[in-house]
Design an enzyme around this catalytic site. Structure first.
Site, PDB file in Angstrom:
ATOM      1  N   GLY A  12    -128.974 -54.620 -12.036  1.00 10.67           N
ATOM      2  CA  GLY A  12    -130.177 -53.963 -11.521  1.00 10.67           C
ATOM      3  C   GLY A  12    -129.985 -52.528 -11.054  1.00 10.67           C
ATOM      4  O   GLY A  12    -130.691 -52.076 -10.146  1.00 10.67           O
ATOM      5  N   ASN A 107    -139.299 -50.738 -21.960  1.00 11.60           N
ATOM      6  CA  ASN A 107    -137.894 -51.166 -21.933  1.00 11.60           C
ATOM      7  C   ASN A 107    -137.003 -49.934 -22.012  1.00 11.60           C
ATOM      8  O   ASN A 107    -137.415 -48.891 -22.528  1.00 11.60           O
ATOM      9  CB  ASN A 107    -137.585 -52.090 -23.118  1.00 11.60           C
ATOM     10  CG  ASN A 107    -136.174 -52.660 -23.045  1.00 11.60           C
ATOM     11  OD1 ASN A 107    -135.694 -53.004 -21.954  1.00 11.60           O
ATOM     12  ND2 ASN A 107    -135.491 -52.748 -24.176  1.00 11.60           N
ATOM     13  N   HIS A 109    -133.163 -48.844 -23.394  1.00 12.99           N
ATOM     14  CA  HIS A 109    -132.115 -49.360 -24.273  1.00 12.99           C
ATOM     15  C   HIS A 109    -130.995 -48.324 -24.390  1.00 12.99           C
ATOM     16  O   HIS A 109    -131.265 -47.137 -24.586  1.00 12.99           O
ATOM     17  CB  HIS A 109    -132.702 -49.650 -25.659  1.00 12.99           C
ATOM     18  CG  HIS A 109    -131.697 -50.201 -26.615  1.00 12.99           C
ATOM     19  ND1 HIS A 109    -131.256 -51.506 -26.559  1.00 12.99           N
ATOM     20  CD2 HIS A 109    -131.001 -49.603 -27.626  1.00 12.99           C
ATOM     21  CE1 HIS A 109    -130.354 -51.695 -27.503  1.00 12.99           C
ATOM     22  NE2 HIS A 109    -130.174 -50.569 -28.159  1.00 12.99           N
ATOM     23  N   THR A 141    -142.398 -54.539 -28.287  1.00 14.63           N
ATOM     24  CA  THR A 141    -143.183 -55.305 -29.260  1.00 14.63           C
ATOM     25  C   THR A 141    -142.383 -56.566 -29.573  1.00 14.63           C
ATOM     26  O   THR A 141    -141.296 -56.757 -29.013  1.00 14.63           O
ATOM     27  CB  THR A 141    -143.405 -54.501 -30.565  1.00 14.63           C
ATOM     28  OG1 THR A 141    -142.119 -54.146 -31.087  1.00 14.63           O
ATOM     29  CG2 THR A 141    -144.234 -53.254 -30.322  1.00 14.63           C
ATOM     30  N   GLU A 174    -129.673 -43.107 -17.872  1.00 14.79           N
ATOM     31  CA  GLU A 174    -130.757 -44.084 -17.708  1.00 14.79           C
ATOM     32  C   GLU A 174    -131.426 -43.934 -16.349  1.00 14.79           C
ATOM     33  O   GLU A 174    -132.656 -43.992 -16.242  1.00 14.79           O
ATOM     34  CB  GLU A 174    -130.203 -45.515 -17.824  1.00 14.79           C
ATOM     35  CG  GLU A 174    -129.800 -45.887 -19.222  1.00 14.79           C
ATOM     36  CD  GLU A 174    -129.365 -47.346 -19.347  1.00 14.79           C
ATOM     37  OE1 GLU A 174    -129.398 -47.856 -20.457  1.00 14.79           O
ATOM     38  OE2 GLU A 174    -128.988 -47.953 -18.328  1.00 14.79           O
TER      39      GLU A 174
HETATM   40  C1  GRF Z   1    -128.930 -51.037 -19.189  1.00 14.31           C
HETATM   41  O1  GRF Z   1    -127.865 -50.445 -19.864  1.00 14.31           O
HETATM   42  C2  GRF Z   1    -130.156 -51.050 -20.040  1.00 14.31           C
HETATM   43  O2  GRF Z   1    -130.206 -50.006 -20.951  1.00 14.31           O
HETATM   44  C3  GRF Z   1    -130.038 -52.351 -20.774  1.00 14.31           C
HETATM   45  O3  GRF Z   1    -129.473 -53.238 -19.845  1.00 14.31           O
HETATM   46  C4  GRF Z   1    -128.687 -52.511 -18.916  1.00 14.31           C
HETATM   47  C5  GRF Z   1    -129.113 -52.925 -17.550  1.00 14.31           C
HETATM   48  O4  GRF Z   1    -128.300 -52.386 -16.546  1.00 14.31           O
HETATM   49  N1  GRF Z   1    -131.329 -52.774 -21.280  1.00 14.31           N
HETATM   50  P1  GRF Z   1    -128.678 -52.538 -15.011  1.00 14.31           P
HETATM   51  O5  GRF Z   1    -128.830 -54.045 -14.735  1.00 14.31           O
HETATM   52  O6  GRF Z   1    -129.959 -51.818 -14.770  1.00 14.31           O
HETATM   53  O7  GRF Z   1    -127.529 -51.964 -14.254  1.00 14.31           O
END
Ligand code: GRF
Length: 213
Positions: A12, A107, A109, A141, A174
């Site tokens: 998370g 989402n 990724h 999707t 991210e």
């Molecule tokens: C992230 O790398 C995201 O891109 C992928 O899952 C991972 C989740 O990481 N979908 P976290 O649980 O938010 O640290």
């Protein structure tokens, strides 16, 4: 204010980045609930610390995916979310769930989609000797990691990068990209429609908008 449900399965850190952005006033949304399909997801603890309601719904006891999805929907509806933010949620959502929140499920990724959908993206980028790797925020999707791309950000791959160092770089990206995309959505600057993704009225290319250049 936009009400968002965040779905997780693990650590998370992306959830944390979203909660921090809300807390600091940069992200004008209310995270109305955090849901997990795993009872031991650390992200649940993060949410509790921030006084956000949580629940866990494991797949045990459900005969098929649709039954799980419908139960998940029912649990989520209690919190009246306007949109769903997947943040490391390791389950594929079925058509009925997606239809209920059409154009409102996001989402993140860890690759420059359409390259490397699925798992092990850092290993794949290294094996392919790519010069760059990155992250994508996209709409969900029923096809895995294939919905309309909203935004991407990338980093250079150095000769001494490993899956671990790449993962660290990607995570850092991210944590900047996801809150920023959701902020644009919350401010109504970003619109997702049948005919494409629009930022401030302008249709985005299929690779979305490039942030942090
Ligand atoms: C992230 O790398 C995201 O891109 C992928 O899952 C991972 C989740 O990481 N979908 P976290 O649980 O938010 O640290």
């Amino acid at each position: 204010m936009l009400r968002a449900a965040v779905l997780i399965s693990g650590n998370g850190t992306n959830l944390q980045a979203l909660m921090d952005a809300v807390e600091s006033g940069k992200l004008p949304i209310k995270i109305c609930v955090v849901a997990s399909n795993k009872a031991d997801a650390y992200g649940l603890k993060r949410a509790k610390l921030a006084n956000i309601p949580t629940f866990t719904l494991t797949h045990q006891g459900f005969l098929h995916r649709e039954a799980y999805d419908m139960a998940l929907l029912q649990c989520l509806e209690r919190y009246q979310p306007d949109c769903i933010i997947l943040a490391g949620f390791m389950r594929i959502l079925g058509e009925q769930f997606i239809q209920r929140f059409q154009h409102r499920i996001f989402n993140i990724h860890p690759s420059l989609l359409p390259k490397y959908p699925g798992l092990h993206t850092h290993e794949k980028a290294l094996a392919a000797k790519d010069t760059h790797h990155g992250v994508t925020v996209h709409m969900v999707t029923k096809e895995l990691d294939a919905g309309a791309i909203i935004a991407q950000a990338d980093v250079a791959i150095e000769s001494d990068d490993t899956p671990v160092t790449l993962q660290q770089k990607i995570h850092a990206l991210e944590h900047r990209l996801y809150p920023e995309v959701i902020r644009l959505y919350a401010l109504n600057q970003l619109k997702i429609q049948d005919d494409g993704v629009f930022l401030n009225g302008k249709k985005l290319p299929v690779t979305g908008v490039k942030l942090f250049e």
